[in-house]
Scaffold this motif. Structure first.
Motif, PDB file in Angstrom:
ATOM      1  N   ALA A 114       0.831  -1.211   0.000  1.00 13.61           N
ATOM      2  CA  ALA A 114       0.000   0.000   0.000  1.00 13.61           C
ATOM      3  C   ALA A 114       0.866   1.263   0.000  1.00 13.61           C
ATOM      4  O   ALA A 114       0.594   2.209  -0.749  1.00 13.61           O
ATOM      5  CB  ALA A 114      -0.925  -0.004   1.218  1.00 13.61           C
ATOM      6  N   ILE A 115       1.916   1.255   0.817  1.00 13.62           N
ATOM      7  CA  ILE A 115       2.817   2.413   0.883  1.00 13.62           C
ATOM      8  C   ILE A 115       3.537   2.590  -0.451  1.00 13.62           C
ATOM      9  O   ILE A 115       3.650   3.707  -0.967  1.00 13.62           O
ATOM     10  CB  ILE A 115       3.824   2.248   2.043  1.00 13.62           C
ATOM     11  CG1 ILE A 115       3.086   2.316   3.390  1.00 13.62           C
ATOM     12  CG2 ILE A 115       4.923   3.307   1.970  1.00 13.62           C
ATOM     13  CD1 ILE A 115       3.908   1.860   4.579  1.00 13.62           C
ATOM     14  N   ASN A 116       4.010   1.503  -1.022  1.00 10.97           N
ATOM     15  CA  ASN A 116       4.708   1.563  -2.300  1.00 10.97           C
ATOM     16  C   ASN A 116       3.802   2.127  -3.397  1.00 10.97           C
ATOM     17  O   ASN A 116       4.218   2.968  -4.190  1.00 10.97           O
ATOM     18  CB  ASN A 116       5.223   0.169  -2.680  1.00 10.97           C
ATOM     19  CG  ASN A 116       6.192   0.209  -3.825  1.00 10.97           C
ATOM     20  OD1 ASN A 116       7.113   1.020  -3.844  1.00 10.97           O
ATOM     21  ND2 ASN A 116       5.989  -0.680  -4.789  1.00 10.97           N
ATOM     22  N   LYS A 117       2.551   1.678  -3.428  1.00  8.01           N
ATOM     23  CA  LYS A 117       1.603   2.187  -4.428  1.00  8.01           C
ATOM     24  C   LYS A 117       1.394   3.687  -4.253  1.00  8.01           C
ATOM     25  O   LYS A 117       1.398   4.437  -5.230  1.00  8.01           O
ATOM     26  CB  LYS A 117       0.277   1.444  -4.342  1.00  8.01           C
ATOM     27  CG  LYS A 117      -0.743   1.946  -5.377  1.00  8.01           C
ATOM     28  CD  LYS A 117      -1.939   1.087  -5.475  1.00  8.01           C
ATOM     29  CE  LYS A 117      -3.001   1.551  -6.432  1.00  8.01           C
ATOM     30  NZ  LYS A 117      -2.762   2.669  -7.286  1.00  8.01           N
ATOM     31  N   LEU A 118       1.227   4.110  -3.009  1.00  7.55           N
ATOM     32  CA  LEU A 118       1.054   5.538  -2.733  1.00  7.55           C
ATOM     33  C   LEU A 118       2.242   6.337  -3.262  1.00  7.55           C
ATOM     34  O   LEU A 118       2.071   7.367  -3.924  1.00  7.55           O
ATOM     35  CB  LEU A 118       0.886   5.775  -1.235  1.00  7.55           C
ATOM     36  CG  LEU A 118       0.871   7.240  -0.811  1.00  7.55           C
ATOM     37  CD1 LEU A 118      -0.507   7.841  -0.990  1.00  7.55           C
ATOM     38  CD2 LEU A 118       1.339   7.388   0.613  1.00  7.55           C
ATOM     39  N   LEU A 119       3.451   5.855  -2.993  1.00  8.19           N
ATOM     40  CA  LEU A 119       4.653   6.566  -3.427  1.00  8.19           C
ATOM     41  C   LEU A 119       4.784   6.570  -4.948  1.00  8.19           C
ATOM     42  O   LEU A 119       5.138   7.588  -5.541  1.00  8.19           O
ATOM     43  CB  LEU A 119       5.897   5.956  -2.781  1.00  8.19           C
ATOM     44  CG  LEU A 119       5.972   6.076  -1.256  1.00  8.19           C
ATOM     45  CD1 LEU A 119       7.190   5.333  -0.723  1.00  8.19           C
ATOM     46  CD2 LEU A 119       5.989   7.534  -0.814  1.00  8.19           C
ATOM     47  N   LEU A 120       4.488   5.427  -5.573  1.00 10.62           N
ATOM     48  CA  LEU A 120       4.560   5.345  -7.031  1.00 10.62           C
ATOM     49  C   LEU A 120       3.525   6.244  -7.705  1.00 10.62           C
ATOM     50  O   LEU A 120       3.743   6.735  -8.816  1.00 10.62           O
ATOM     51  CB  LEU A 120       4.389   3.903  -7.509  1.00 10.62           C
ATOM     52  CG  LEU A 120       5.547   2.958  -7.188  1.00 10.62           C
ATOM     53  CD1 LEU A 120       5.182   1.525  -7.547  1.00 10.62           C
ATOM     54  CD2 LEU A 120       6.819   3.399  -7.902  1.00 10.62           C
ATOM     55  N   ASP A 121       2.407   6.478  -7.012  1.00 13.13           N
ATOM     56  CA  ASP A 121       1.365   7.360  -7.542  1.00 13.13           C
ATOM     57  C   ASP A 121       1.640   8.831  -7.248  1.00 13.13           C
ATOM     58  O   ASP A 121       0.776   9.683  -7.487  1.00 13.13           O
ATOM     59  CB  ASP A 121       0.001   6.958  -6.969  1.00 13.13           C
ATOM     60  CG  ASP A 121      -0.511   5.644  -7.527  1.00 13.13           C
ATOM     61  OD1 ASP A 121       0.048   5.157  -8.534  1.00 13.13           O
ATOM     62  OD2 ASP A 121      -1.475   5.087  -6.956  1.00 13.13           O
ATOM     63  N   GLY A 122       2.822   9.123  -6.694  1.00 14.13           N
ATOM     64  CA  GLY A 122       3.200  10.508  -6.459  1.00 14.13           C
ATOM     65  C   GLY A 122       2.968  10.997  -5.048  1.00 14.13           C
ATOM     66  O   GLY A 122       3.191  12.174  -4.762  1.00 14.13           O
ATOM     67  N   GLY A 123       2.531  10.132  -4.170  1.00 17.06           N
ATOM     68  CA  GLY A 123       2.307  10.526  -2.785  1.00 17.06           C
ATOM     69  C   GLY A 123       3.612  10.664  -2.020  1.00 17.06           C
ATOM     70  O   GLY A 123       4.686  10.406  -2.536  1.00 17.06           O
ATOM     71  N   ASP A 124       3.489  11.051  -0.769  1.00 23.05           N
ATOM     72  CA  ASP A 124       4.635  11.260   0.099  1.00 23.05           C
ATOM     73  C   ASP A 124       4.448  10.407   1.357  1.00 23.05           C
ATOM     74  O   ASP A 124       3.307  10.137   1.751  1.00 23.05           O
ATOM     75  CB  ASP A 124       4.706  12.752   0.465  1.00 23.05           C
ATOM     76  CG  ASP A 124       5.969  13.089   1.206  1.00 23.05           C
ATOM     77  OD1 ASP A 124       5.896  13.235   2.441  1.00 23.05           O
ATOM     78  OD2 ASP A 124       7.031  13.188   0.557  1.00 23.05           O
ATOM     79  N   LEU A 125       5.551  10.009   1.985  1.00 23.68           N
ATOM     80  CA  LEU A 125       5.433   9.205   3.211  1.00 23.68           C
ATOM     81  C   LEU A 125       4.600   9.906   4.278  1.00 23.68           C
ATOM     82  O   LEU A 125       3.947   9.257   5.087  1.00 23.68           O
ATOM     83  CB  LEU A 125       6.818   8.858   3.777  1.00 23.68           C
ATOM     84  CG  LEU A 125       7.467   7.602   3.257  1.00 23.68           C
ATOM     85  CD1 LEU A 125       8.828   7.371   3.902  1.00 23.68           C
ATOM     86  CD2 LEU A 125       6.590   6.378   3.432  1.00 23.68           C
TER      87      LEU A 125
END
Length: 141
Positions: free
Chosen positions: A118-129
């Motif tokens: 889930a975290i990886n998907k968020l980051l790949l979609d342009g999100g931030d930690l």
């Protein structure tokens, strides 16, 4: 839980660099080869990736509870820190991480967790930690 289980878990972690672990099932099979009973191996293969993910991303706020879904569909909420097996896994993982860990092993195991995915998907979609907000993990028994 006993010292034998501690030993088997750390031995398994230390040997992971030799194997291509691509699923929780692969991890369970490896644990069983190390002599861990099936029911415990199943739970270790669930909790070990979660612990690795938490250790790899210490600044992410992970839920303190998880939900176990029984065969008849009932939901029971548990605190990670109240689970003896989880605590053993956490302590053995910390021992591993304190002794020249293999970065590839850390990533390989952490990436088996739903939290990592889930975290990886968020980051790949342009999100931030800083955007990470995890819900309680559901473990289906």
């Amino acid at each position: 839980m006993n010292n034998d289980l501690n030993s088997k878990i750390i031995t398994t972690i230390n040997s992971l660099h030799k194997y291509e672990i691509i699923s929780n099932e692969d991890l369970r099979i490896l644990l069983e080869k190390e002599g861990v009973a099936n029911d415990i191996a199943v739970n270790v293969s669930i909790f070990l990736p979660i612990v690795f993910c938490k250790k790899m991303l210490p600044n992410v706020k992970f839920p303190k509870y998880y939900i176990e879904v029984g065969k008849s569909g009932e939901h029971v909420r548990h605190k990670f820190d109240d689970n003896e097996l989880y605590k053993i896994i956490d302590s053995q993982t910390q021992i591993y991480l304190d002794n020249k860990p293999d970065r590839e092993v850390i990533l390989r195991i952490a990436s088996l967790s739903a939290e990592f995915k889930a975290i990886n998907k968020l980051l790949l979609d342009g999100g931030d930690l800083d955007d990470v907000k995890l819900t309680e993990t559901m473990i289906i028994k």
